[in-house]
Design an enzyme around this catalytic site. Sequence first.
Site, PDB file in Angstrom:
ATOM      1  CB  SER A 109     -11.725   7.118   3.672  1.00 14.54           C
ATOM      2  OG  SER A 109     -12.051   7.983   2.613  1.00 14.54           O
ATOM      3  N   GLY A 111     -22.122  12.659  -8.131  1.00 13.42           N
ATOM      4  CA  GLY A 111     -21.653  12.743  -6.753  1.00 13.42           C
ATOM      5  C   GLY A 111     -20.488  13.685  -6.538  1.00 13.42           C
ATOM      6  CG  ASP A 112     -17.196  14.490  -9.331  1.00 18.51           C
ATOM      7  OD1 ASP A 112     -16.858  13.592  -8.549  1.00 18.51           O
ATOM      8  OD2 ASP A 112     -16.780  14.577 -10.498  1.00 18.51           O
ATOM      9  CG  ASN A 166      -2.352  -2.948  -5.659  1.00 20.35           C
ATOM     10  OD1 ASN A 166      -1.953  -3.066  -6.820  1.00 20.35           O
ATOM     11  ND2 ASN A 166      -2.692  -1.779  -5.133  1.00 20.35           N
ATOM     12  CE1 TYR A 192     -12.116   2.392   1.040  1.00 18.91           C
ATOM     13  CE2 TYR A 192     -12.814   4.577   0.336  1.00 18.91           C
ATOM     14  CZ  TYR A 192     -11.935   3.760   1.024  1.00 18.91           C
ATOM     15  OH  TYR A 192     -10.882   4.313   1.713  1.00 18.91           O
ATOM     16  CE  LYS A 205     -10.903   1.932   4.673  1.00 21.35           C
ATOM     17  NZ  LYS A 205      -9.802   1.434   5.519  1.00 21.35           N
ATOM     18  CE  LYS A 208      -5.323   2.962  -2.104  1.00 18.11           C
ATOM     19  NZ  LYS A 208      -5.625   3.898  -3.194  1.00 18.11           N
ATOM     20  N   GLY A 240       0.798  -1.197   0.000  1.00 18.96           N
ATOM     21  CA  GLY A 240       0.000   0.000   0.000  1.00 18.96           C
ATOM     22  C   GLY A 240       0.841   1.261   0.000  1.00 18.96           C
ATOM     23  CE1 TYR A 243      -5.188   7.927   4.577  1.00 20.19           C
ATOM     24  CE2 TYR A 243      -5.374   7.950   6.963  1.00 20.19           C
ATOM     25  CZ  TYR A 243      -5.018   7.303   5.790  1.00 20.19           C
ATOM     26  OH  TYR A 243      -4.515   6.022   5.843  1.00 20.19           O
ATOM     27  NE  ARG A 266     -12.891  16.402  -4.252  1.00 24.05           N
ATOM     28  CZ  ARG A 266     -13.873  17.148  -4.721  1.00 24.05           C
ATOM     29  NH1 ARG A 266     -13.928  18.444  -4.420  1.00 24.05           N
ATOM     30  NH2 ARG A 266     -14.808  16.630  -5.496  1.00 24.05           N
ATOM     31  CG  ASN A 311      -7.986  14.134  -2.261  1.00 25.42           C
ATOM     32  OD1 ASN A 311      -8.151  13.532  -3.318  1.00 25.42           O
ATOM     33  ND2 ASN A 311      -8.969  14.747  -1.634  1.00 25.42           N
TER      34      ASN A 311
END
Length: 410
Positions: free
Chosen positions: A136, A318-319, A27, A170, A174, A96, A1, A198, A251, A200
């Site tokens: 998140s 959703g933005d 990953n 997601y 969380k 994520k 990660g 958190y 952001r 970005n």
Amino acid sequence: GYIPTHSILPILTTTKYGIIILDNFSNSLPSAISRVRLLVEMEWDKAGIPVSNRPPIYFEKCDIRERTVLEQRLGKYRRSNGQSRIVSCLHFAALKSISESLRRPRDYYDVNVTGTLNLISVLEKMGCKKMVFSSSVVVYGKLEGMGKDVRLKEEMRIVGKKGGEITNPYGRSKLMCEEILNDLCAADPDWRVVILRYANPSGCHPSGLIGENPLEATNLMPTVSLVVQGRKPFVKIYGTRFDTPDGTGVRDFCHVMDIADAHYNALSFLENSSMLKENCRTYNLGTGRGVSVLEIIETLSKISQSPIKTVLENPRAGDLASVVCDPSKAERELGWKAKRSLLDMCRDQWVRFPPLPLVGVWRFRKADESAVRFGSRRTREDTNKCEYACNNLSHQISLIYPLASCAYKQ
């Protein structure tokens, strides 16, 4: 990660704790540990830490969904009296991607929720009841009035009581984990948990040796890096008519090394039980200052001295115009504050992913304004160091134990 790779560095450099890393390499690659070890060894050499005082870094290949295997792996770290050496856990293991979670919801609940329950059960058997949980800001959901000049505060999402609608698996997974940890702490006063929310995290370690892999990332900064390298023709900007200074989304971009420092502060906070007001505490991590998508692109363009082609698109479902955290609680209670700037984030990102014609990785030293190049012209010592610098890093769970309680192994 991406985040855990950086987060174990400040813990190891203090030489107070040893680390057990658990990863299933879903990953990531095994070379990750070598690159972290290289950076830590360089810090220890610089600080003059004797080899006998350097904490060990252990690794166990494991999937947290396999409870029996997880228990076997961690069971090896016991003292002669049967007591576990593990004292704390940094829990990063999760899928994520918001968009991917809409396609694969079962996987997200299986890994994020079932995996967390398995980890909690095994830690309890080990006698370890302290955890720093990676969450998140997506758990805030769609809040009424959220947008320009509104900063997210912890009390806007109170587990089980208050919060906005979450529109993806997601985010819901969380939030479920947060609910589990809150309930656990309420039922068992021995449990102590710090939840860090958190969004970005950006940039990378100043050496450029570790960082996010842009080939698999969908986040803005690594995506722009691909354009700088010439591996993508353009970067898409979703929305240019938001109620923001330049019309693009705003952001809270926070340097990943600041996020790493916050995890060390949280770990120290857990060790000092007198500072805890309640068993489970939640904190936002961020700069408290919004940065627009266009600012990120322009700053990377200036640092790389390369034009970055953009394509304008309509906002995605959703933005939001602005998503910025209020990190004041973390500053008051954890003693943490973001120190690195947007310029630092973009500079470190460019060091890791320069244009493809540039061979090697550059590490810039501010003190003497010189640069050490790990590239085509290098000494045998540099070549040995470069052998560690390959592929992408990923560590999922870091389990902490005091250095004094274990033997060092070279």
